[in-house]
Design an enzyme around this catalytic site. Structure first.
Site, PDB file in Angstrom:
ATOM      1  N   HIS A  74      27.026   7.964 -27.475  1.00  0.00           N
ATOM      2  CA  HIS A  74      25.938   8.482 -27.259  1.00  0.00           C
ATOM      3  C   HIS A  74      25.812  10.093 -27.935  1.00  0.00           C
ATOM      4  CE1 HIS A  74      27.862  10.978 -24.163  1.00  0.00           C
ATOM      5  NE2 HIS A  74      28.098   9.961 -23.529  1.00  0.00           N
ATOM      6  N   HIS A  90      24.470   4.298 -17.674  1.00  0.00           N
ATOM      7  CA  HIS A  90      23.327   4.634 -16.847  1.00  0.00           C
ATOM      8  C   HIS A  90      23.426   3.764 -15.516  1.00  0.00           C
ATOM      9  CE1 HIS A  90      20.500   5.967 -20.304  1.00  0.00           C
ATOM     10  NE2 HIS A  90      21.317   7.024 -19.904  1.00  0.00           N
ATOM     11  N   ASP A 125       0.748  -1.145   0.082  1.00  0.00           N
ATOM     12  CA  ASP A 125       0.035   0.190   0.092  1.00  0.00           C
ATOM     13  C   ASP A 125       0.928   1.265  -0.106  1.00  0.00           C
ATOM     14  OD1 ASP A 125       1.008  -0.333   2.330  1.00  0.00           O
ATOM     15  OD2 ASP A 125      -0.807   0.069   3.638  1.00  0.00           O
ATOM     16  N   ASP A 164      26.838  12.049 -12.484  1.00  0.00           N
ATOM     17  CA  ASP A 164      25.881  12.350 -13.398  1.00  0.00           C
ATOM     18  C   ASP A 164      24.721  12.654 -12.646  1.00  0.00           C
ATOM     19  OD1 ASP A 164      23.840  13.228 -15.167  1.00  0.00           O
ATOM     20  OD2 ASP A 164      24.744  11.635 -16.680  1.00  0.00           O
ATOM     21  N   HIS A 178      14.862  14.767 -20.017  1.00  0.00           N
ATOM     22  CA  HIS A 178      14.902  14.915 -21.419  1.00  0.00           C
ATOM     23  C   HIS A 178      13.716  15.570 -21.956  1.00  0.00           C
ATOM     24  CE1 HIS A 178      17.911  11.021 -21.171  1.00  0.00           C
ATOM     25  NE2 HIS A 178      18.378  12.044 -20.808  1.00  0.00           N
ATOM     26  N   GLU A 197      27.352  17.427 -23.596  1.00  0.00           N
ATOM     27  CA  GLU A 197      27.721  16.063 -22.814  1.00  0.00           C
ATOM     28  C   GLU A 197      28.792  15.089 -23.238  1.00  0.00           C
ATOM     29  OE1 GLU A 197      24.691  13.762 -21.320  1.00  0.00           O
ATOM     30  OE2 GLU A 197      23.298  14.742 -22.011  1.00  0.00           O
ATOM     31  N   HIS A 215      20.607  17.009 -25.250  1.00  0.00           N
ATOM     32  CA  HIS A 215      19.159  16.914 -25.425  1.00  0.00           C
ATOM     33  C   HIS A 215      18.537  18.156 -24.785  1.00  0.00           C
ATOM     34  CE1 HIS A 215      19.384  15.917 -21.028  1.00  0.00           C
ATOM     35  NE2 HIS A 215      20.336  15.252 -21.481  1.00  0.00           N
ATOM     36  N   ASP A 254      21.066  18.889 -15.014  1.00  0.00           N
ATOM     37  CA  ASP A 254      21.839  17.568 -15.526  1.00  0.00           C
ATOM     38  C   ASP A 254      23.105  17.914 -15.783  1.00  0.00           C
ATOM     39  OD1 ASP A 254      22.207  15.233 -16.532  1.00  0.00           O
ATOM     40  OD2 ASP A 254      20.916  15.554 -18.188  1.00  0.00           O
ATOM     41  N   GLU A 313      29.554  17.344 -18.488  1.00  0.00           N
ATOM     42  CA  GLU A 313      28.189  17.781 -18.997  1.00  0.00           C
ATOM     43  C   GLU A 313      27.781  18.899 -18.504  1.00  0.00           C
ATOM     44  OE1 GLU A 313      24.742  15.051 -17.676  1.00  0.00           O
ATOM     45  OE2 GLU A 313      23.632  15.875 -19.460  1.00  0.00           O
ATOM     46  N   TYR A 337      34.694   6.734 -23.533  1.00  0.00           N
ATOM     47  CA  TYR A 337      34.526   5.609 -22.474  1.00  0.00           C
ATOM     48  C   TYR A 337      35.370   4.315 -23.033  1.00  0.00           C
ATOM     49  CZ  TYR A 337      30.637   8.552 -21.609  1.00  0.00           C
ATOM     50  OH  TYR A 337      29.644   9.399 -21.502  1.00  0.00           O
ATOM     51  N   ARG A 374      33.042  11.548 -18.618  1.00  0.00           N
ATOM     52  CA  ARG A 374      31.948  12.520 -19.359  1.00  0.00           C
ATOM     53  C   ARG A 374      31.917  13.779 -18.701  1.00  0.00           C
ATOM     54  NH1 ARG A 374      28.259   9.404 -19.384  1.00  0.00           N
ATOM     55  NH2 ARG A 374      26.820   9.649 -17.431  1.00  0.00           N
TER      56      ARG A 374
HETATM   57  N1  GLY Z   1      21.301  11.912 -16.982  1.00  0.00           N
HETATM   58  C1  GLY Z   1      20.888  11.870 -18.110  1.00  0.00           C
HETATM   59  C2  GLY Z   1      21.544  12.486 -19.379  1.00  0.00           C
HETATM   60  O1  GLY Z   1      22.701  12.862 -19.249  1.00  0.00           O
HETATM   61  O2  GLY Z   1      21.028  12.383 -20.266  1.00  0.00           O
HETATM   62 MN    MN Z   2      23.164  13.780 -17.272  1.00  0.00          MN
HETATM   63 MN    MN Z   3      22.011  14.800 -19.953  1.00  0.00          MN
END
Ligand code: GLY
Ligand code: MN
Ligand code: MN
Length: 442
Positions: A343, A236, A31, A253, A354, A377, A347, A264, A401, A381, A399
């Protein structure tokens, strides 16, 4: 503000009615529900945070009936457990709508709101229950045709008219985004400061999230990624359980949400406070690409071209680092660079991490406009078991970003207070301690 958003929506609607549902609650276990967050479109148009509500925007209706909300009625018994509900009587004034009805009356009243419109804006296909309610109302509304009145002949995704409004940020959206960015900066700085070999990933996460939680950010914009050592190469990664080793890089991240707007950010730093030569070489390659891509975020350049710039700079560095055989143009053409950069470079960012908004217009990449916010970003890797890569580079994941507001005067980096130059990062890492008491940390 929310009334203004509805007004701008109506300006974009022709012979149409729009129906928006609040986000459904989700069961976590037994619940207990997951923390509730209102649907972004619904919040954008109402500012209302309760579940089980429906907004109807029907400009074709007579004055006083054009904007209606269906919501849960007051319920003193339930309110003892779950807190106060706005209720039907208070809703018109509180939300600035023309009419409010008990949600139980949706089936009976929604059909009337649809009559007189040619198009129904509704996000079909997201929730079966919502689809069912709207289809039933649509079917019922068709009775009005006997009297020669219009009913919707088409159902269109409301994003078509609504999401362009969310894509270009207004002053209040930007104020929330600047605040989210500022709190996120404090969190990242704190995580850097308390980093040391022996600290666990979740401890960095907790130190970081504390900084924004204690200042009023109600939630993360997405689950925080704290990946050390080989985990930095998992895009991720979310376990956040590993203990940092001396020679690790840590990739964080994470961003908070403030006022329903996201931040982000990714930073990568050495657990020991000193990059090794190999780590620094990879880090500076990514930083170089990130700066070039950010500089490219000006009105008129396309969204895709930001990625193209990042790929070009990164691939040139991959050749110099011995990851790829040159020439770089060939590795771009045959997409060999994707082995280490798999990647996209960014975005849209806004109420959703996103965020909504089209990336293409009539098949072409969309030109950037002042008021858009996007992430930049790039990363590299190099898997620990990649025997094609020089040995010294294996297991390195980086990375970087930032969140960038496009303006007529050039890119405005909302997250610029978070160190990313090598010297600044090295100066901050390890400059504070977690200060756990003995009992709690054992
Ligand atoms: N943290 C998700 C991205 O960087 O798109
Ligand atoms: Mn991110
Ligand atoms: Mn991002």
């Amino acid at each position: 503000m929310f009334e203004r958003h509805r007004h701008r929506l109506v300006e974009r609607m022709t012979d149409a009615v729009a129906v928006f549902f609040a986000a459904p609650e989700q069961v976590r276990n037994n619940d207990v529900h997951f923390d509730y967050r209102q649907d972004s479109d619904f919040f954008f148009l109402t500012g209302f945070e309760e579940p089980e509500a429906v907004l109807v925007v029907a400009p074709q209706r007579p004055e006083g009936e054009r904007v209606a909300i269906f919501l849960r009625p007051r319920d003193p018994e339930r309110e003892v457990w779950d807190g106060k509900r706005l209720g039907v009587d208070a809703a018109p004034e509180a939300l600035g709508v023309d009419a409010a009805h008990d949600l139980a009356e949706l089936g009976e009243k929604l059909p009337d709101y649809l009559v007189g419109a040619r198009t129904l804006y509704f996000a079909l296909g997201q929730h079966a229950e919502h689809d069912e309610a709207v289809m039933a109302a649509l079917a019922k509304s068709r009775r009005a045709r006997r009297e020669g009145r219009e009913t919707p002949a088409a159902i269109v995704d409301p994003g078509e008219v609504l999401h362009p409004l969310r894509l270009i940020k207004d002053a209040s959206a930007l104020a929330s985004m600047r605040k989210a960015a500022a709190l996120t900066a404090l969190g990242h700085r704190r995580a850097m400061a308390v980093t040391a070999p022996g600290v666990h990933e979740y401890q960095l996460q907790a130190a970081m999230e504390y900084e924004w939680a204690v200042r009023g950010a109600r939630r993360q914009a997405y689950p925080s990624i704290v990946g050390s050592g080989p985990n930095a190469c998992v895009l991720h990664y979310r376990d956040n359980t590993r203990r940092l080793d001396e020679g690790d890089l840590v990739l964080v991240d994470a961003g908070c949400e403030f006022g329903y707007h996201a931040s982000d950010v990714t930073r990568t730093w050495p657990a020991s406070g000193r990059f090794t030569d190999a780590q620094r070489a990879v880090y500076e390659a990514v930083l170089d690409a990130q700066k070039a891509a950010i500089a490219h975020c000006v009105p008129g350049n396309t969204f895709d071209s930001v990625h193209t710039v990042a790929v070009k700079v990164l691939t040139e560095h991959m050749v110099k680092l011995g990851l790829l055989e040159g020439p770089a143009e060939d590795r771009i053409a045959d997409e060999g660079y994707k082995r280490y950069y798999m990647h996209r470079t960014g975005h849209w960012l806004g109420m959703d991490v996103h965020d909504v908004g089209r990336y293409h217009v009539e098949g072409d990449s969309r030109p950037l406009e002042a008021g858009m916010v996007l992430t930049v970003e790039p990363g590299l890797y190099i898997a620990p078991d990649d025997t094609q890569a020089p040995e010294a580079l294996r297991g390195i994941g980086v990375r970087i970003e930032d969140d960038v507001l496009v303006t007529a005067d050039g890119p405005d980096v909302l997250t610029q207070d978070i160190p990313k130059e090598v010297a600044d990062v090295e100066a901050l890492v390890g400059s504070a301690s977690l200060a756990l008491d003995e009992a709690a940390s054992s």
